[in-house]
Every structure is written in C-alpha cells, then in structure tokens.
Design an enzyme around this catalytic site. Structure first.
Site, PDB file in Angstrom:
ATOM      1  N   GLY A 293     -78.540 -82.148 -71.517  1.00 41.61           N
ATOM      2  CA  GLY A 293     -79.169 -82.953 -70.479  1.00 41.61           C
ATOM      3  C   GLY A 293     -80.422 -82.309 -69.897  1.00 41.61           C
TER       4      GLY A 293
ATOM      5  CD  GLU B 282     -95.180 -79.623 -98.265  1.00 44.50           C
ATOM      6  OE1 GLU B 282     -96.222 -79.879 -97.635  1.00 44.50           O
ATOM      7  OE2 GLU B 282     -95.176 -79.243 -99.438  1.00 44.50           O
TER       8      GLU B 282
ATOM      9  CB  THR C 107     -90.945 -89.383 -96.018  1.00 44.85           C
ATOM     10  OG1 THR C 107     -90.860 -90.176 -97.211  1.00 44.85           O
ATOM     11  CG2 THR C 107     -92.365 -89.410 -95.489  1.00 44.85           C
TER      12      THR C 107
END
Lengths: 377, 361
Positions: free
Chosen positions: A334, A356, A358
């Site tokens: 949080g 390099e 996706t």
C-alpha cells in the site's frame, strides 16, 4: 547422470561479488537521484568495468551480475553492464579488422556501443524498418532514416545499425536488410536523448537521425542483405540477459517484501496472517520457476547450442514474473510501497515485457518454433 | 444505465470543462501541480463544492452526478480528479458531520468557493511500520505530533481526528503545520505528498466537534469508496479507449493491431469489463457501504489491468510521458494505496459477505 542445478563455481563467486558491488554503489539515494534526473551513471559504469563485471569471456558471470545488479536497482544495474550492447553481433559476424577497430575498445572499457534496430514505424516487426542504405559510386553507402528507443543512443561511440539495402522480394520481407557500423561522429548523424520514460531512467535512450551518412563498405557486418538473421541471433542472446534483468527485479521486490514483513514483527506482525504467507509462497514460486527457465536457456546458449524456444519461454515468463511480483507486493504494501524503492521497481519492470521482443512476439516464437520442431522433437 | 436530465447536464459541463481547461495541461499538472487558475474555474463550475449543500455555497450534486464528475475528470487528469475527491469526499464530507458548528459551515463555503483548500490526515494510510503520533495538549486544543503520508500538505488547513475513550474529535488546524518530509510517490504526482509535523497553538487549532464512535474522517473515507471507484473507472476507460484507438492506427507485420486476435480479445474483454463495472457503480450509487467497497475493490483492480494492457498495446511509445499511458499506469496502481489499505478492505469485504467471524486467521 543427475541434473546439476548448481551454477559453475566462478559464477557463484561472481554473484557474491556483484551483490556486494550493487549494495555498495546502488544505494537508495543514488538510485533515486539518477532516476529523477534521467542521467546516465558514467562513474558507476567505470567502476563496474574496473571491477571486471563486463567480461564477455565469462557469460555466466555476466548473467548473474545482471541479475544481482537489477535486484538492487535495475536502472543503474543495466547501465553498469550495457556499455558493450550489441557486441555479440560483431563477435559472431564481424571480421577481424572490425573487431580490432570497434569491439576491442569497448571491451577495454574505452568506448560504448549501441544496437539500433527499432524505428518509429516498426518495433516487433523488425523487417518493417524504414532506414535505407544506398550504394554510392565509390562502393560506400548512404544511410538515411531514423531510429527510436535506442539504448545508449546519446552516449554510444558507435552503433550496429540495421537498414534496408534492397527492396524486399514479395513474401520475403526479411531479405535485403544489412547491418552496418555507424560512428556517432559521422557527418549527418545526430542523436537526441528521449526523456520522460516511465522507468529504467538511469539508462540512456535516444532517437537517432541520419541524413546521407556515408558508411564505408568495410563497415558492413557480415554479408549485405543477411542481417535479419544476425538480429535474430543477437536477440537469442540478449533475451536471456533481459530474463536475468526481470528475474533480478522480481527477486529485488521479493527481498523488499520480506524485509517489510520482518519490520512489522512485534508491531502489527503481518506474517501472522495466512494471506501474507500465501503471498510470500506464490511470489517465491514464480521467481524460482523464472530462475530455472532462465538458467536453462542460458546453459544451452553458453554451450553454443542456443534453443530459441527455451530462450523465448524464459524471457516471456521472467518478464511477466517481474511485473506480477512487483504488482502483488505493491498492492500488499500500500502506501508504504508506492512511496519507497518499490515504486521504482514497478516502473522499471514494465519494459521487460516490451523490449528485446514483446511478450506477444515471444509467444509467437514459442508456438511457431514448436510447430516447426514437430511432435516429440 | 439511465441518466437523469441533471446527470446529463453535469456530464456535458464536466466534459466541456475538461476538454477546454484540462486536456492541454494534463502533463504540466503532473510536473508542477494544478495551476491556481484551473482551481478557480473548478470553483466557478461548482466542482470544488460539488457535494456541499447549496446554503453553504455548494452545488449539492446527487450521488450519480458526483461520480460522473470524478469519472470525467479522471479521464483527463487523475490528479485533478483526486483533488476534487479530496475536497469533496474527505474534507467537506468530514466537516458535514458537524453542520451545527459555524466554523465547519464556513470552511465548507470556503472550499466550495475555492478560497481555501483543505486536506486530511487519513488514519487508513498510516504506515504499517511507522505510525502517526498526534497528541492534544491539556487545558486547550494545542495539537502536536507527526503524520505520515499527508496528501496535498500545502493546503490552507488540515483536518485531523483524535480518538479517545469517549469518541472522536475533529480538529481544524489553520497553522502550526509544517511539511517535514517529501515522498516521491508512484502516481498522482500533481499532488504533493509527505510527512507533516504539527505544533499548533490553541489559536491555530480549532475543535470542530466531537462525536461518539468512528471519527469523521474515517467515516468520510469509508463513505467515499464509490468516489474512488469512479476515478478508477475513468482511468480504466480512458486507457482502454486510447489502446483501442492505437490498435486501429498502428500497423505491424502489415496489419492493424486490432486485426490480431490476441489484441482484439484483450481489448474487447477489457471494454466489456469496464461496461459491467460502470453499470454496477452507477446502479449502486445510492446503496450502502458494502456495494461501495465492492465497486472500489473491483474497479481499482480493473484500472491497474487496463492501464497495463494499454501500455502493452502501445509498446515502446506507451513507456514515454508524451503518450500519457505511463501516467495512467502509475496512477492506477497508486489509487488504492492512497485511499486505504487493500488488506483491511478485504477483511471488511469478508465481514460483509461472510460475517464477522471470517478472515481472522
């Protein structure tokens, strides 16, 4: 014969050395400063070089150093190891003269290299690039076009750059691409740093522009028209290092989670809840799986028998593990999470799924190469 | 979802305002904060006192219109939407617990007119490792101590609750407040954030009122779950729409991104999900705390995933400030952390759904 899950001894030593270096040099204050300023840490690059972390003759050492560096800070960690970016292409496909002139100074820590493929119209689609090479009467080439998102773009002394040297035959788009060595001081070349990145802000990223840059014929790497293959070969190496970056980020986030839980002992003792224990177990399991996949792919590569399927699986899985781990841990921590070191990890981790190759490209490689291999192979 | 005439008018006004005043400066807001002239116009439009009663200078919007306002602003600038939520839900919301108090009514009018801005010390944001320490001096209202994670610490006044055995008191500090630490946070960078130290004299600290049970600020925050969900919804919708637009224009391997099944499946699923969540949020606009919590938990989670998907569709471009996807990506992840704590909200959800004996181990 039993499977050996231990790293080579010298790699284990390198891991310890890299961890010590990173903890000493990448303090939260230093990491935060380079992140805010989007500045390249040249002093850290020099120190890392002088301590032997950029040693291409020791690939396991470099791999674990990458992991340990990114575990402490990915932006600084990559910056410390990336000065020789793209060098494998020259090692594999360059001639002796090119290696002497361009590779050796990089390996001596005197020069910085870059690898320039992506342009504004084509990232994943390597063959879709628009930079062109036209042959001059004297045998040299005229280079025109642009590149974006180029790592080391504004600091490199030279680039291994992909351009189209002849029109692609129909349905054979990967042909007619050539890789040349371009020096940043060549006439007609310009680079401008791209600012405003989400993460990895200590690394240098630039847009490159070339207008009639004269490239001597001797700067062509390998054979004209064959460079698509060189790029793919390079990605099969670099993707393993990206997997190591992602692994380092995931592990670094996990380290911070455990330290955080530890710091609540005797206060609100978060570890007493099974929900906390499950989070620890789930993230730990994913990281361990990513590590085994990464080391397996690396072991094939380092025995000169790379397996693109293993490589793409490792890169894809490790990258997703990095964003998974950081997201889960941030959600748990949080306000304490989004204000500490971990917020930088969140920003740094996302690019792992993009550069390099996706995640989408990795998945296509995995499926298509499995298909080519056929059943049981 | 059926909008009333009032809802439609508000929505039109909010969109027009955001197009005209916010679209062009949304990146600037992240770098340098919300420009005062924009806040002035927000006040003129009635957005800063959106939830305040008319007799206190507010616009007295109905619940749905208020959510539409936040959703719309969040599409353009989540920071501005969050600021609006702070002034309305948290500051005005806390003050309205004490409408009998003249100072409370006056503060509400000042917020609505844009003359002053307020902030609150949110108990829900107290760090798990370093707590807040606030004490009230004996024989007066002098307030001293420190508070972590105060959003917009540069506000003209700060509200804080102080609990004791009898209940909880709400104080308004007009001075004696000093920001002693700056937190560089992941998202909502258009709003300041940091540690605050108090040493307010009796004159600087005003007791607005006392009530039994939960403090006014905690109640306001708990009642504001839908407002947070509306901001998250704006982020989710905007990032998804931008990804859809990009998938229609960007070509790779000779085709538009939207033509590829994995891209189309991901985007259409996300659109479907935001549609459903939007329906849920607005159809439960007048319902209780449970439905608000459900909306907040589900929509904030969807916003995180939507912004991640949008980033992935945008590829390298999404990673840079210019396309603004990276901002939504940061803001989506920060939204819940800045408005509460997911662990305690999951406990509340379990208690609502399963009863108070649940989630105890």
């Amino acid at each position: 014969m039993i499977m050996d899950f231990e790293l080579p001894e010298d790699a284990a030593e390198m891991r310890k050395k890299a961890r010590d270096f990173a903890l000493r040099e990448f303090t939260p204050e230093v990491a935060s400063r380079y992140d805010i300023e989007e500045a390249y840490p040249d002093d850290i690059r020099r120190k890392a070089f002088s301590e032997g972390f950029l040693d291409m003759s020791n690939p396991w050492g470099m791999l674990v150093a990458m992991e340990e560096f990114c575990r402490v800070d990915a932006g600084l960690g990559l910056s410390a190891i990336v000065p020789a970016f793209g060098s494998e292409v020259l090692m594999l496909f360059g001639n002796e003269e090119q290696k002497r002139k361009y590779l050796d100074p990089v390996l001596r820590g005197e020069k910085i290299s870059g690898f320039a493929v992506t342009d504004s119209g084509a990232g994943s689609d390597v063959a879709g690039i628009s930079a062109t090479l036209q042959k001059n009467a004297d045998g040299s080439y005229a280079l025109n076009g642009q590149k974006i998102f180029i790592t080391n773009g504004a600091i490199a002394d030279h680039f291994y750059l992909l351009a189209r040297s002849s029109p692609a035959p129909p349905d054979k788009r990967h042909r007619g691409l050539t890789m040349v060595i371009v020096e940043s001081k060549m006439h007609g070349f310009s680079a401008s740093q791209l600012k405003g990145k989400l993460g990895m802000r200590a690394t240098n990223t630039a847009e490159l522009n070339f207008s009639n840059v004269r490239i001597p014929a001797e700067n062509v790497i390998g054979e004209e028209g064959r460079a698509f293959y060189y790029v793919m070969t390079f990605f099969n190496i670099s993707r393993i290092y990206v997997a190591a970056q992602a692994l380092g980020i995931a592990q670094g986030a996990f380290d911070r989670l455990r330290a955080y839980i530890e710091s609540t002992k005797g206060k609100n003792d978060l570890n007493r809840w099974e929900s906390t224990q499950f989070l620890v177990a789930e993230v730990a399991s994913r990281i361990e799986a990513a590590r085994l996949l990464t080391y397996r792919a690396a072991s094939y590569l380092f025995k000169f028998n790379p397996d693109p399927v293993s490589t793409s699986i490792a890169k894809y899985y490790a990258a997703e593990t990095a964003t998974y781990a950081v997201t889960r841990i941030l959600e748990f921590m949080g306000a304490d999470g989004i204000t500490g070191d971990l917020e930088r990890f969140y920003r740094d981790s996302k690019i792992m799924e993009i550069w390099e190759g996706t995640s989408e490209v990795e998945k296509l490689i995995i499926a298509r190469m499995l298909d080519e291999k056929g059943e049981g192979k | 979802m059926k909008l009333t005439e009032e809802n439609r008018l508000l929505l039109g006004a909010a969109r027009e305002f955001a197009e005209r005043e916010v679209r062009g400066i949304s990146v600037e807001i992240e770098r340098g904060g919300i420009p005062p002239h924009v806040l002035g116009k927000m006040a003129e439009m009635g957005f800063l006192g959106a939830t305040a009663p008319e007799q206190m200078g507010g616009a007295s919007l109905d619940a749905t219109s208020y959510l539409l306002l936040l959703e719309t602003l969040a599409r353009y600038s989540p920071s501005l939407a969050f600021y609006t939520y702070m002034q309305n839900t948290l500051v005005v919301g806390s003050l309205l617990h004490f409408q009998d108090n003249e100072a409370a009514r006056e503060s509400v009018s000042e917020i609505a007119s844009g003359k002053r801005s307020g902030t609150v010390v949110l108990d829900e944001l107290v760090s798990n490792t370093v707590g807040n320490s606030i004490s009230i001096g004996e024989g007066g209202n002098a307030v001293s101590g420190t508070a972590e994670f105060v959003i917009h610490p540069g506000a003209s006044f700060i509200l804080l609750s102080h609990a004791d055995a009898q209940g909880s008191s709400l104080f308004r500090l007009n001075g004696g407040v000093r920001q002693t630490g700056e937190n560089r946070k992941l998202g909502f960078r258009g709003l300041g954030f940091g540690k605050v130290t108090f040493s307010a004299s009796v004159e600087e600290s005003l007791l607005i009122g006392r009530k039994s049970g939960q403090g006014a600020i905690s109640l306001a925050a708990a009642g504001g779950s839908r407002a947070v969900a509306a901001i998250a919804l704006g982020i989710a919708e905007e990032t998804t729409e931008r990804a859809v637009a990009y998938s229609r224009s960007r070509r790779t391997f000779g085709s538009r991104l939207e033509e590829y099944r994995p891209v189309a499946y991901s985007l259409s699923s996300m659109m479907a999900e935001t549609d459903v969540l939007r329906e849920y949020l607005y159809s439960s606009a007048d319902m209780g705390e449970k439905e608000g919590l459900v909306a907040k938990l589900l929509v904030t989670d969807a916003a995180v995933r939507a912004s991640k998907l949008s980033m992935q569709v945008h590829g390298g471009n999404g990673y840079f400030e210019e396309y603004q996807i990276e901002k939504y990506y940061r803001d989506a992840m920060s939204l819940e952390a800045l408005t509460g704590n997911r662990n305690s909200e999951m406990v509340s959800l379990s208690h609502h759904m399963l009863g108070s004996g649940s989630a105890s181990i």
